[in-house]
Design a protein around this motif. Structure first.
Motif, PDB file in Angstrom:
ATOM      1  N   VAL B  22       0.851  -1.198   0.000  1.00  0.00           N
ATOM      2  CA  VAL B  22       0.000   0.000   0.000  1.00  0.00           C
ATOM      3  C   VAL B  22       0.889   1.250   0.000  1.00  0.00           C
ATOM      4  O   VAL B  22       0.655   2.205  -0.756  1.00  0.00           O
ATOM      5  CB  VAL B  22      -0.950   0.013   1.227  1.00  0.00           C
ATOM      6  CG1 VAL B  22      -1.737   1.309   1.282  1.00  0.00           C
ATOM      7  CG2 VAL B  22      -1.900  -1.168   1.184  1.00  0.00           C
ATOM      8  N   ALA B  23       1.930   1.214   0.851  1.00  0.00           N
ATOM      9  CA  ALA B  23       2.845   2.361   0.913  1.00  0.00           C
ATOM     10  C   ALA B  23       3.522   2.579  -0.438  1.00  0.00           C
ATOM     11  O   ALA B  23       3.713   3.724  -0.865  1.00  0.00           O
ATOM     12  CB  ALA B  23       3.883   2.140   2.013  1.00  0.00           C
ATOM     13  N   VAL B  24       3.866   1.484  -1.135  1.00  0.00           N
ATOM     14  CA  VAL B  24       4.470   1.608  -2.478  1.00  0.00           C
ATOM     15  C   VAL B  24       3.487   2.316  -3.409  1.00  0.00           C
ATOM     16  O   VAL B  24       3.850   3.231  -4.159  1.00  0.00           O
ATOM     17  CB  VAL B  24       4.864   0.216  -3.026  1.00  0.00           C
ATOM     18  CG1 VAL B  24       5.156   0.269  -4.517  1.00  0.00           C
ATOM     19  CG2 VAL B  24       6.078  -0.319  -2.272  1.00  0.00           C
ATOM     20  N   ASN B  25       2.213   1.905  -3.375  1.00  0.00           N
ATOM     21  CA  ASN B  25       1.190   2.560  -4.209  1.00  0.00           C
ATOM     22  C   ASN B  25       1.162   4.069  -3.991  1.00  0.00           C
ATOM     23  O   ASN B  25       1.028   4.844  -4.931  1.00  0.00           O
ATOM     24  CB  ASN B  25      -0.202   2.013  -3.851  1.00  0.00           C
ATOM     25  CG  ASN B  25      -0.569   0.765  -4.640  1.00  0.00           C
ATOM     26  OD1 ASN B  25       0.076   0.453  -5.639  1.00  0.00           O
ATOM     27  ND2 ASN B  25      -1.578   0.057  -4.192  1.00  0.00           N
ATOM     28  N   ILE B  26       1.275   4.453  -2.724  1.00  0.00           N
ATOM     29  CA  ILE B  26       1.105   5.864  -2.382  1.00  0.00           C
ATOM     30  C   ILE B  26       2.399   6.663  -2.579  1.00  0.00           C
ATOM     31  O   ILE B  26       2.390   7.769  -3.099  1.00  0.00           O
ATOM     32  CB  ILE B  26       0.602   5.991  -0.921  1.00  0.00           C
ATOM     33  CG1 ILE B  26      -0.799   5.358  -0.814  1.00  0.00           C
ATOM     34  CG2 ILE B  26       0.565   7.440  -0.467  1.00  0.00           C
ATOM     35  CD1 ILE B  26      -1.304   5.176   0.595  1.00  0.00           C
ATOM     36  N   VAL B  27       3.525   6.043  -2.210  1.00  0.00           N
ATOM     37  CA  VAL B  27       4.789   6.796  -2.144  1.00  0.00           C
ATOM     38  C   VAL B  27       5.471   6.943  -3.510  1.00  0.00           C
ATOM     39  O   VAL B  27       6.264   7.863  -3.701  1.00  0.00           O
ATOM     40  CB  VAL B  27       5.727   6.128  -1.105  1.00  0.00           C
ATOM     41  CG1 VAL B  27       7.121   6.684  -1.160  1.00  0.00           C
ATOM     42  CG2 VAL B  27       5.149   6.316   0.287  1.00  0.00           C
ATOM     43  N   LEU B  28       5.149   6.072  -4.460  1.00  0.00           N
ATOM     44  CA  LEU B  28       5.809   6.199  -5.768  1.00  0.00           C
ATOM     45  C   LEU B  28       5.507   7.542  -6.432  1.00  0.00           C
ATOM     46  O   LEU B  28       6.213   7.950  -7.356  1.00  0.00           O
ATOM     47  CB  LEU B  28       5.405   5.044  -6.692  1.00  0.00           C
ATOM     48  CG  LEU B  28       6.216   3.753  -6.494  1.00  0.00           C
ATOM     49  CD1 LEU B  28       5.790   2.680  -7.471  1.00  0.00           C
ATOM     50  CD2 LEU B  28       7.720   4.004  -6.658  1.00  0.00           C
ATOM     51  N   SER B  29       4.477   8.239  -5.934  1.00  0.00           N
ATOM     52  CA  SER B  29       4.200   9.578  -6.468  1.00  0.00           C
ATOM     53  C   SER B  29       5.396  10.507  -6.229  1.00  0.00           C
ATOM     54  O   SER B  29       5.665  11.403  -7.035  1.00  0.00           O
ATOM     55  CB  SER B  29       2.941  10.155  -5.837  1.00  0.00           C
ATOM     56  OG  SER B  29       3.123  10.284  -4.443  1.00  0.00           O
ATOM     57  N   THR B  30       6.141  10.268  -5.136  1.00  0.00           N
ATOM     58  CA  THR B  30       7.338  11.087  -4.846  1.00  0.00           C
ATOM     59  C   THR B  30       8.378  10.896  -5.951  1.00  0.00           C
ATOM     60  O   THR B  30       9.003  11.855  -6.414  1.00  0.00           O
ATOM     61  CB  THR B  30       7.946  10.663  -3.478  1.00  0.00           C
ATOM     62  OG1 THR B  30       6.921  10.738  -2.498  1.00  0.00           O
ATOM     63  CG2 THR B  30       9.095  11.552  -3.079  1.00  0.00           C
ATOM     64  N   VAL B  31       8.554   9.633  -6.369  1.00  0.00           N
ATOM     65  CA  VAL B  31       9.515   9.318  -7.433  1.00  0.00           C
ATOM     66  C   VAL B  31       9.036   9.904  -8.763  1.00  0.00           C
ATOM     67  O   VAL B  31       9.823  10.464  -9.540  1.00  0.00           O
ATOM     68  CB  VAL B  31       9.697   7.783  -7.536  1.00  0.00           C
ATOM     69  CG1 VAL B  31      10.576   7.414  -8.718  1.00  0.00           C
ATOM     70  CG2 VAL B  31      10.284   7.236  -6.245  1.00  0.00           C
ATOM     71  N   VAL B  32       7.737   9.784  -9.016  1.00  0.00           N
ATOM     72  CA  VAL B  32       7.174  10.311 -10.263  1.00  0.00           C
ATOM     73  C   VAL B  32       7.374  11.823 -10.342  1.00  0.00           C
ATOM     74  O   VAL B  32       7.740  12.362 -11.398  1.00  0.00           O
ATOM     75  CB  VAL B  32       5.668   9.948 -10.361  1.00  0.00           C
ATOM     76  CG1 VAL B  32       4.995  10.727 -11.478  1.00  0.00           C
ATOM     77  CG2 VAL B  32       5.497   8.460 -10.584  1.00  0.00           C
ATOM     78  N   GLU B  33       7.180  12.498  -9.208  1.00  0.00           N
ATOM     79  CA  GLU B  33       7.398  13.956  -9.182  1.00  0.00           C
ATOM     80  C   GLU B  33       8.849  14.283  -9.511  1.00  0.00           C
ATOM     81  O   GLU B  33       9.133  15.238 -10.223  1.00  0.00           O
ATOM     82  CB  GLU B  33       7.067  14.511  -7.789  1.00  0.00           C
ATOM     83  CG  GLU B  33       5.597  14.769  -7.569  1.00  0.00           C
ATOM     84  CD  GLU B  33       5.294  15.057  -6.109  1.00  0.00           C
ATOM     85  OE1 GLU B  33       6.186  15.523  -5.383  1.00  0.00           O
ATOM     86  OE2 GLU B  33       4.146  14.771  -5.691  1.00  0.00           O
ATOM     87  N   ALA B  34       9.774  13.442  -9.011  1.00  0.00           N
ATOM     88  CA  ALA B  34      11.205  13.707  -9.220  1.00  0.00           C
ATOM     89  C   ALA B  34      11.586  13.601 -10.693  1.00  0.00           C
ATOM     90  O   ALA B  34      12.421  14.362 -11.166  1.00  0.00           O
ATOM     91  CB  ALA B  34      12.044  12.745  -8.380  1.00  0.00           C
ATOM     92  N   VAL B  35      10.970  12.653 -11.401  1.00  0.00           N
ATOM     93  CA  VAL B  35      11.350  12.461 -12.813  1.00  0.00           C
ATOM     94  C   VAL B  35      10.404  13.189 -13.769  1.00  0.00           C
ATOM     95  O   VAL B  35      10.697  13.301 -14.966  1.00  0.00           O
ATOM     96  CB  VAL B  35      11.424  10.955 -13.196  1.00  0.00           C
ATOM     97  CG1 VAL B  35      12.486  10.250 -12.395  1.00  0.00           C
ATOM     98  CG2 VAL B  35      10.082  10.273 -13.030  1.00  0.00           C
ATOM     99  N   GLY B  36       9.290  13.673 -13.248  1.00  0.00           N
ATOM    100  CA  GLY B  36       8.389  14.491 -14.070  1.00  0.00           C
ATOM    101  C   GLY B  36       7.743  13.756 -15.218  1.00  0.00           C
ATOM    102  O   GLY B  36       7.583  14.321 -16.305  1.00  0.00           O
ATOM    103  N   LEU B  37       7.364  12.496 -14.985  1.00  0.00           N
ATOM    104  CA  LEU B  37       6.653  11.750 -16.037  1.00  0.00           C
ATOM    105  C   LEU B  37       5.139  11.853 -15.801  1.00  0.00           C
ATOM    106  O   LEU B  37       4.687  11.876 -14.651  1.00  0.00           O
ATOM    107  CB  LEU B  37       7.072  10.274 -16.015  1.00  0.00           C
ATOM    108  CG  LEU B  37       8.364   9.906 -16.724  1.00  0.00           C
ATOM    109  CD1 LEU B  37       8.761   8.466 -16.383  1.00  0.00           C
ATOM    110  CD2 LEU B  37       8.245  10.055 -18.235  1.00  0.00           C
ATOM    111  N   PRO B  38       4.334  11.887 -16.871  1.00  0.00           N
ATOM    112  CA  PRO B  38       2.880  12.009 -16.692  1.00  0.00           C
ATOM    113  C   PRO B  38       2.223  10.666 -16.374  1.00  0.00           C
ATOM    114  O   PRO B  38       1.380  10.175 -17.135  1.00  0.00           O
ATOM    115  CB  PRO B  38       2.418  12.550 -18.053  1.00  0.00           C
ATOM    116  CG  PRO B  38       3.413  12.020 -19.020  1.00  0.00           C
ATOM    117  CD  PRO B  38       4.716  11.898 -18.296  1.00  0.00           C
ATOM    118  N   VAL B  39       2.638  10.042 -15.290  1.00  0.00           N
ATOM    119  CA  VAL B  39       2.061   8.754 -14.873  1.00  0.00           C
ATOM    120  C   VAL B  39       1.722   8.834 -13.380  1.00  0.00           C
ATOM    121  O   VAL B  39       2.208   9.713 -12.672  1.00  0.00           O
ATOM    122  CB  VAL B  39       3.023   7.567 -15.124  1.00  0.00           C
ATOM    123  CG1 VAL B  39       3.187   7.298 -16.603  1.00  0.00           C
ATOM    124  CG2 VAL B  39       4.385   7.812 -14.480  1.00  0.00           C
TER     125      VAL B  39
END
Lengths: 222, 198
Positions: B22-39
């Protein structure tokens, strides 16, 4: 309101958005929203202005995008319903500590594993978020390019996500062992340390709310 | 895992792993923000959990993700059905061995993108008027400007956001499954089958 049983608070928070959708627009939505805002702002019995501000900040983008897509009429109709949902849940989160909800779940006979899953998740999220931020900073220090074309970004995503997830999975064995040694296996039950009082009046109120929503839904559909 | 879903009792390893997923589902947004991909990558933990431990563990992960996200933003809850559908689809993918390579995972993810957008469009349309996120609202507006019907424009917005997201998610889960130490993977028979080692 804080003295109410967690299940009563939960029922109220679910019933208000349900009524906003069921009752005819826009007045039904307006009445439900006014009730939700009253819960948020009642002096001495509610979380107060900080929670109301959170609700407004969360709801504001929806009103803007609804205006963009549906004009004033659609914005008011859907916006009132969405704002009721947001205000109700912001109120619930502000007034109900997760630990109290877990106690209520245990007292109601829920398995301890269900209560553990809920509380462990609430603890796991901030810990993993902190680790993710450290990882992003560390990889950037090592020269990882996080900007550029899609392939560069996808490679960066892999370099960041893979160690994050693998390190999180690595700890699962230790946690599982800790759970086993504490007798926390599926189906096990625990006695709640401080179970919230569940008065008969509150149980009746909960059923009345559920039955009212069901009756209004039947009336609207018929 | 028992065949009787109602009598399913997760072992301690699964109970310990679900909060992590569950934490992976929620926290990967931090990684997505860092790389700036539209996912979004908000179903990575659900898919991974299903591939490792089966559909019930995956559905529990999805439902719990929606519940925890609802505490931060209540507009998440109506989409709980999508998490369940994703878990069921990931189970099918694991059984068919679609996580064997990126060549099979990416098309499987694209198909899930179509299924997810078809499923999320009615929720987005009837509950939110397609205003769920800024990106979806703007692409829905683009669909309206292109002359699509309100429902069609809403599908257009959902499709554009889900299509690429699920392909990237499937590719990421495949990479994670292949990177798992053999000792860890061996404890999950479904995972070995999913990556074609069994």
């Amino acid at each position: 309101m804080r003295f109410l049983h967690p299940f009563t608070l939960l029922t109220l928070a679910v019933a208000l958005p349900a009524l906003a959708w069921i009752l005819p627009a826009p007045w039904g939505g307006a009445e439900a929203l006014i009730t939700a805002l009253a819960l948020l702002l009642t002096p001495g019995a509610s979380p107060g202005f900080a929670a109301a501000r959170t609700a407004v900040i969360t709801a504001a983008p929806f009103w803007f995008f609804l205006y963009l897509l549906h004009g004033v009429g659609g914005m008011v109709t859907i916006g009132l319903r969405l704002s009721t949902m947001i205000a109700s849940f912001v109120w619930l989160v502000a007034i109900l500590p997760p630990a109290r909800l877990v106690e209520a779940m245990l007292a109601a006979g829920w398995p301890v594993s269900a209560a553990f899953l809920f509380s462990a998740t609430l603890q796991a999220v901030p810990a993993l978020r902190e680790r993710a931020q450290r990882l992003v900073d560390a990889q950037r220090c090592r020269g990882l390019a996080t900007r550029g074309g899609p392939l560069v970004r996808l490679r960066a995503l892999r370099a960041l996500a893979l160690p994050l997830v693998l390190s999180a999975l690595h700890e699962v064995d230790e946690r599982a062992l800790a759970l086993e040694t504490r007798g926390l296996v599926a189906g096990a039950r625990r006695t709640a340390l401080a179970p919230p009082a569940d008065h008969r009046g509150e149980r009746v109120l909960r059923w009345l709310l559920v039955l009212s929503c069901a009756a209004l839904l039947v009336w609207r559909v018929a | 895992m028992s065949n009787n879903w109602l009598k399913y009792r997760p072992p301690p390893t699964i109970i310990a792993m679900i909060p992590v997923a569950v934490a992976v589902n929620i926290v990967l947004s931090t990684v997505v923000e860092a790389v700036g991909l539209p996912v979004f990558l908000d179903t990575t933990g659900t898919i991974l959990m299903t591939a490792l431990a089966g559909p019930i563990a995956g559905m529990l992960t999805g439902v719990l993700t929606s519940a925890v996200n609802t505490l931060r933003n209540p507009t998440w809850w109506p989409f709980v059905a999508i998490q369940i559908i994703v878990a069921l689809y990931a189970w099918l993918a694991a059984r068919r061995g679609w996580f064997r390579s990126l060549g099979t995972a990416v098309p499987a993810g694209l198909l899930l993108g179509v299924i997810a957008s078809v499923t999320s469009t009615p929720i987005s349309y009837f509950v939110f008027g397609c205003s769920t996120t800024g990106g979806i609202a703007l692409t829905t507006k683009l669909g309206q400007l292109l002359g699509l019907s309100p429902f069609g424009a809403c599908f257009f917005g959902s499709f554009l956001s889900d299509f690429g997201d699920k392909a990237v998610t499937f590719a990421l889960v495949t990479t994670i499954l292949h990177a798992l130490p053999r000792r860890t993977a061996a404890r999950f028979p479904l995972a070995l089958r999913a990556v074609g080692r069994a």
